[in-house]
Design an enzyme around this catalytic site. Structure first.
Site, mmCIF file in Angstrom:
data_model
loop_
_atom_site.group_PDB
_atom_site.id
_atom_site.type_symbol
_atom_site.label_atom_id
_atom_site.label_comp_id
_atom_site.label_asym_id
_atom_site.label_seq_id
_atom_site.Cartn_x
_atom_site.Cartn_y
_atom_site.Cartn_z
ATOM 1 N N ASP A 33 3.001 3.344 10.859
ATOM 2 C CA ASP A 33 3.543 3.288 9.496
ATOM 3 C C ASP A 33 5.057 3.443 9.555
ATOM 4 O O ASP A 33 5.591 4.269 10.297
ATOM 5 C CB ASP A 33 2.907 4.397 8.642
ATOM 6 C CG ASP A 33 3.142 4.188 7.159
ATOM 7 O OD1 ASP A 33 2.166 3.922 6.437
ATOM 8 O OD2 ASP A 33 4.315 4.298 6.726
ATOM 9 N N HIS A 103 -5.922 -1.410 4.183
ATOM 10 C CA HIS A 103 -5.398 -0.695 5.351
ATOM 11 C C HIS A 103 -5.889 0.729 5.344
ATOM 12 O O HIS A 103 -5.933 1.387 4.307
ATOM 13 C CB HIS A 103 -3.869 -0.743 5.419
ATOM 14 C CG HIS A 103 -3.173 -0.334 4.163
ATOM 15 N ND1 HIS A 103 -3.040 -1.175 3.078
ATOM 16 C CD2 HIS A 103 -2.583 0.835 3.807
ATOM 17 C CE1 HIS A 103 -2.383 -0.547 2.121
ATOM 18 N NE2 HIS A 103 -2.103 0.682 2.534
HETATM 19 P P1 DGP Z 1 -0.262 2.412 0.690
HETATM 20 O O1 DGP Z 1 0.580 3.352 -0.118
HETATM 21 O O2 DGP Z 1 -1.640 2.974 0.975
HETATM 22 O O3 DGP Z 1 -0.287 1.017 0.130
HETATM 23 O O4 DGP Z 1 0.441 2.359 2.122
HETATM 24 C C1 DGP Z 1 1.286 1.352 2.542
HETATM 25 C C2 DGP Z 1 2.009 1.896 3.741
HETATM 26 O O5 DGP Z 1 2.640 0.803 4.394
HETATM 27 C C3 DGP Z 1 3.095 2.916 3.429
HETATM 28 O O6 DGP Z 1 2.741 4.170 3.994
HETATM 29 C C4 DGP Z 1 4.341 2.365 4.106
HETATM 30 C C5 DGP Z 1 3.818 1.275 4.982
HETATM 31 N N1 DGP Z 1 4.686 0.120 5.089
HETATM 32 C C6 DGP Z 1 5.255 -0.564 4.063
HETATM 33 N N2 DGP Z 1 5.963 -1.592 4.540
HETATM 34 C C7 DGP Z 1 5.815 -1.556 5.895
HETATM 35 C C8 DGP Z 1 6.322 -2.387 6.947
HETATM 36 O O7 DGP Z 1 7.039 -3.354 6.754
HETATM 37 N N3 DGP Z 1 5.989 -2.016 8.204
HETATM 38 C C9 DGP Z 1 5.191 -0.944 8.480
HETATM 39 N N4 DGP Z 1 4.925 -0.673 9.755
HETATM 40 N N5 DGP Z 1 4.696 -0.157 7.505
HETATM 41 C C10 DGP Z 1 5.017 -0.469 6.233
#
Ligand code: DGP
Length: 116
Positions: A33, A103
């Site tokens: 994340d 996810h």
């Molecule tokens: P949610 O709130 O459950 O939709 O979680 C989405 C998660 O995705 C949040 O914890 C941050 C992560 N995230 C958002 N954009 C990116 C990205 O571009 N790369 C990665 N690795 N994580 C991301």
């Protein structure tokens, strides 16, 4: 396999956007994340585009099994399998769900406390 060209995680799965990938199998990808909330915070996503847990149906069971198998592999590799970890699927506004691609958050590496 369903792909949404506007979906952030579909683009990560396709290798069009960078991510720190930690594990992969034929149906799922695991990557760190970008805003970790614990020493281990890995997102485990199906390669197939499924918007969220409300969209899951019986036909998804084989790929969801692969998703959980990958989560088990990540938990062992991150050495949180013995200490414990949390698996979370956020859905909708009250859960602050921000990415519309199913996810699983795999969170651990320190005591997480009870869910109030
Ligand atoms: P949610 O709130 O459950 O939709 O979680 C989405 C998660 O995705 C949040 O914890 C941050 C992560 N995230 C958002 N954009 C990116 C990205 O571009 N790369 C990665 N690795 N994580 C991301």
């Amino acid at each position: 396999m369903a792909v949404d060209g506007n979906c952030l995680f579909c683009q990560i799965v396709a290798g069009k956007l960078p991510a720190e990938v930690v594990a992969e199998n034929e149906a799922a990808l695991a990557f760190r994340d970008i805003r970790p909330c614990a020493p281990t915070h890995v997102l485990v996503v199906p390669k197939n585009h499924i918007a969220n847990a409300l969209q899951i149906e019986a036909a998804h069971i084989p790929e969801l099994t692969k998703l959980f198998e990958l989560a088990q592999e990540v938990a062992r590799a991150e050495k949180v399998d013995q200490s414990g970890f949390r698996l979370v699927f956020n859905v909708g506004e009250d859960a602050a769900n921000s990415v519309a691609h199913l996810h699983m958050h795999l969170i651990g590496g320190h005591p997480l406390g009870a869910m109030a």
